[in-house]
Motif scaffolding. Structure first.
Motif, PDB file in Angstrom:
ATOM      1  N   LEU A 123     -15.917  22.364   6.563  1.00 17.69           N
ATOM      2  CA  LEU A 123     -16.010  22.633   5.181  1.00 17.69           C
ATOM      3  C   LEU A 123     -18.090  23.153   4.454  1.00 17.69           C
ATOM      4  N   PHE A 124     -19.060  23.246   5.268  1.00 13.27           N
ATOM      5  CA  PHE A 124     -19.854  23.626   4.628  1.00 13.27           C
ATOM      6  C   PHE A 124     -21.029  24.799   5.736  1.00 13.27           C
ATOM      7  N   PRO A 125     -21.675  25.190   5.049  1.00 16.06           N
ATOM      8  CA  PRO A 125     -22.764  26.414   6.015  1.00 16.06           C
ATOM      9  C   PRO A 125     -23.308  25.512   6.210  1.00 16.06           C
ATOM     10  N   ALA A 126     -24.242  25.696   7.727  1.00 21.88           N
ATOM     11  CA  ALA A 126     -24.694  25.531   8.327  1.00 21.88           C
ATOM     12  C   ALA A 126     -26.656  24.580   7.613  1.00 21.88           C
ATOM     13  N   ASN A 127     -26.175  25.754   6.830  1.00 19.50           N
ATOM     14  CA  ASN A 127     -28.180  24.989   6.418  1.00 19.50           C
ATOM     15  C   ASN A 127     -28.072  23.926   5.917  1.00 19.50           C
ATOM     16  N   ILE A 128     -26.855  23.172   5.527  1.00 19.75           N
ATOM     17  CA  ILE A 128     -26.865  22.177   4.664  1.00 19.75           C
ATOM     18  C   ILE A 128     -25.464  21.869   5.399  1.00 19.75           C
TER      19      ILE A 128
ATOM     20  N   ARG B  79     -14.559  27.065  18.643  1.00 16.61           N
ATOM     21  CA  ARG B  79     -13.807  27.558  17.659  1.00 16.61           C
ATOM     22  C   ARG B  79     -11.845  26.896  18.299  1.00 16.61           C
ATOM     23  N   ASP B  80     -11.504  26.560  19.664  1.00 17.47           N
ATOM     24  CA  ASP B  80     -10.072  26.067  19.867  1.00 17.47           C
ATOM     25  C   ASP B  80      -9.991  25.207  20.378  1.00 17.47           C
TER      26      ASP B  80
ATOM     27  N   ALA C 218     -29.519  19.261  23.961  1.00 13.79           N
ATOM     28  CA  ALA C 218     -29.281  20.996  23.219  1.00 13.79           C
ATOM     29  C   ALA C 218     -29.473  20.627  22.351  1.00 13.79           C
ATOM     30  N   GLU C 219     -30.008  22.018  21.262  1.00  9.98           N
ATOM     31  CA  GLU C 219     -29.504  22.240  20.138  1.00  9.98           C
ATOM     32  C   GLU C 219     -28.801  22.674  19.905  1.00  9.98           C
ATOM     33  N   THR C 220     -28.066  22.626  18.497  1.00 12.07           N
ATOM     34  CA  THR C 220     -26.771  23.196  18.604  1.00 12.07           C
ATOM     35  C   THR C 220     -26.882  25.227  17.747  1.00 12.07           C
ATOM     36  N   GLU C 221     -25.713  25.989  18.910  1.00 13.38           N
ATOM     37  CA  GLU C 221     -26.463  27.294  17.358  1.00 13.38           C
ATOM     38  C   GLU C 221     -26.653  27.615  16.641  1.00 13.38           C
TER      39      GLU C 221
ATOM     40  N   ILE D 229     -17.437  26.986  10.102  1.00 16.81           N
ATOM     41  CA  ILE D 229     -18.605  26.860  11.097  1.00 16.81           C
ATOM     42  C   ILE D 229     -18.392  28.354  11.945  1.00 16.81           C
ATOM     43  N   SER D 230     -19.938  28.624  12.729  1.00 16.02           N
ATOM     44  CA  SER D 230     -19.863  30.056  13.413  1.00 16.02           C
ATOM     45  C   SER D 230     -19.704  30.245  14.300  1.00 16.02           C
TER      46      SER D 230
END
Length: 419
Positions: free
Chosen positions: A348-353, A139-140, A203-206, A416-417
Motif C-alpha cells: 500500500l505504501f511507497p518505499a520512503n514511508i 514480484r512473482d 543485506a539491505e533491500t533495493e 513495491i518497485s
C-alpha cells in the motif's frame, strides 16, 4: 545460496526469536502468575497477568512510530537490529526478577517494565520485518515469501509452547511452578544475542536504496497517506483479534472453560499451531495466483459465521481430539488474513514511508484489539457472560470484512518497485 533467499532466511530466523520472546510470557502465564500477583483464585491471577500482557501492547505503537521512522531513514537492517536488542533486555529482566513474596509490589512493577521494553521492540519488529521480507521477495513470489513473516511469528509462539511441553515432561509440577518458568526467558535472552549478530550481516533491500520523496514521519504519513493508514488499521482490527482469540487466549480457554488440564491444553495448542504454521506459505503462494482480496474476504465471511459456534461447542467438549479439530477449524479460517497481511500492508505504501506505514497503524489496531483480547475475554467470564466475547470477535471481523470488500487487490496495484 541465492542472495535474496539467504536474506529472507536470515530475516525470518530473527523474527522467530523475537516472537518466541514475546510469546513465552503467554505460554508460561499459568505458572508464573501466582509469583507476581496476590489473588484469591486462578481467574483473578490470570486477569492480572493478562492486564500486563495488554500493557506491553501500549508500547507497540510507540515502538512502531520510533523504529518505523528509524527503519525508513536508516535502513530495514538497522531497524531489525535495534528491535532485537530491546527484546533481549526484556527477556533477561523477566528471567531474574524475584517474586512478590520476596520484593513485594516491585515484582509486578519490574514485570511491567520488561513487557514495556518488549512491546517497544515488537512494535518496531513487525513493520521492519514485514517490509524487509516483502521488499526482498520479488514480484512473482511476494505473497509466498512474505508469508514467512507469520510463519516465523507462529513458529516463535510454537517454540515457546514446545519449551513448555519439554519442561512439563522433564520437571515436576512443583519445580516448574517454583522456578522452572524462568528458563524460557533466559533461553530467549541468549537467542536474541545470536540474532543480533545475524541481523548485522543482512543485506539491505533495493527498495530502501532507491527510495526518494519526503522523509518518513507521522505528519507525512497521516497527511499524504490517510486512506492507506486507515485501511491498515481497519483490515487489521478483525484479523488480529481473531488470531489472538484463536491462538493466544485459546490455551487459557481450554483450561479455564473447557476443563482440560494444563498439559493437555498445551499439547492441543502446540499441535494446531504447527499445522497453522504450515498453512501460511501455501495460502501466501495462492495469493500470488488468485490475488490477496479473495483470501481476506473468505476469512471475513467464515470468521463472522463460525466464531460463535466454535467457541460455544468448545465450552463443553470432552475429547482432546474434537477440541483440536475445532481449534484447527478456527485457525484455518484466520489463515486468510495471517498469510498475506504483511504483504498487503507493504504494497500500500511507497518505499520512503513503508516501514512506518506498515508498523504504526497496525500497532494501533493490534494494541486496541489484539493486545486486549485475553483481558476482554477474561473480563466477560469474570462478569458471568463469557459468550459476550464470542459476539465481540464476530463483530470486529465483520468490520474488517467491509474493508476487504471495498479495497483494491494489492497484488495488481502494489507500490513495491522491485522485479
Amino acid at each position: 545460496m541465492n542472495p535474496r533467499l539467504k536474506s529472507i532466511i536470515g530475516g525470518s530466523t530473527g523474527n522467530l526469536v523475537e516472537w518466541y520472546d514475546w510469546y513465552a510470557y503467554s505460554a508460561f502465564t499459568l505458572y508464573f502468575a501466582p509469583h507476581f500477583f496476590r489473588a484469591e483464585d486462578r481467574t483473578a491471577q490470570l486477569l492480572s497477568a493478562a492486564a500486563v500482557f495488554a500493557v506491553g501492547f501500549v508500547m507497540r505503537p510507540i515502538g512502531a512510530w520510533i523504529m518505523g521512522i528509524y527503519a525508513d531513514r536508516r535502513g530495514r537492517k538497522a531497524g531489525l537490529t535495534l528491535s532485537v536488542t530491546l527484546m533481549c533486555a526484556g527477556s533477561f529482566l523477566i528471567a531474574v526478577t524475584p517474586g512478590y513474596e520476596t520484593i513485594g509490589v516491585l515484582a509486578p512493577a519490574l514485570l511491567v517494565f520488561a513487557r514495556l521494553m518488549q512491546g517497544l521492540s515488537v512494535g518496531g519488529e513487525y513493520g521492519a520485518s514485514a517490509t524487509y521480507l516483502s521488499e526482498m521477495a520479488g514480484r512473482d513470489r511476494r505473497g509466498f515469501f512474505s508469508s514467512f513473516q507469520y510463519v516465523t511469528l507462529i513458529a516463535g509462539q510454537l517454540t515457546a509452547l514446545l519449551v513448555l511441553l519439554v519442561l512439563q515432561s522433564t520437571m515436576s509440577e512443583a519445580a516448574l511452578d517454583a522456578w522452572g518458568w524462568r528458563i524460557p526467558f533466559a533461553i530467549g535472552g541468549v537467542l536474541a544475542i545470536v540474532v543480533f549478530r545475524i541481523r548485522r550481516g543482512l543485506a539491505e533491500t533495493e527498495s530502501f536504496k532507491r527510495a526518494d520523496g519526503p522523509k518518513s514521519g507521522f505528519w507525512t504519513l497521516v497527511t499524504q497517506h490517510p486512506r492507506e493508514t486507515a485501511t491498515v488499521m481497519l483490515l487489521t482490527a478483525g484479523g488480529t483479534l481473531a488470531f489472538y482469540a484463536y491462538s493466544i487466549y485459546m490455551q487459557k480457554f481450554l483450561v479455564n472453560t473447557s476443563g482440560f488440564d494444563r498439559k493437555t491444553a498445551s499439547q492441543i495448542n502446540a499441535a494446531t499451531l504447527f499445522l497453522f504454521m504450515c498453512l501460511q506459505p501455501l495460502v501466501g503462494g495462492l495469493s500470488d495466483r488468485i490475488g490477496r482480496k479473495p483470501l481476506m474476504v473468505g476469512f471475513g465471511i467464515l470468521g463472522v459465521l463460525a466464531t460463535y459456534p466454535i467457541f460455544t461447542t468448545l465450552e463443553t467438549v470432552g475429547s482432546p481430539l474434537i477440541a483440536g479439530l475445532l481449534v484447527m477449524a478456527a485457525l484455518v479460517i484466520v489463515t486468510g488474513y495471517t498469510s498475506i497481511n504483511a504483504v498487503v500492508k507493504a504494497e500500500l505504501f511507497p518505499a520512503n514511508i513503508r516501514a512506518l506505514g506498515v508498523a504504526l497503524p497496525y500497532a494501533l489496531a493490534n494494541t486496541l484489539f489484539g493486545g486486549t483480547a485475553e483481558y476482554v475475554a477474561l473480563s466477560f467470564k469474570d462478569a458471568g457472560w463469557e459468550r459476550g466475547f464470542y459476539w465481540y470477535v464476530s463483530a470486529m471481523i465483520a468490520v474488517s470484512l467491509i474493508v476487504y470488500v471495498r479495497m483494491r487487490d494489492t497484488r495488481t496495484t502494489s507500490r513495491i518497485s522491485e522485479d
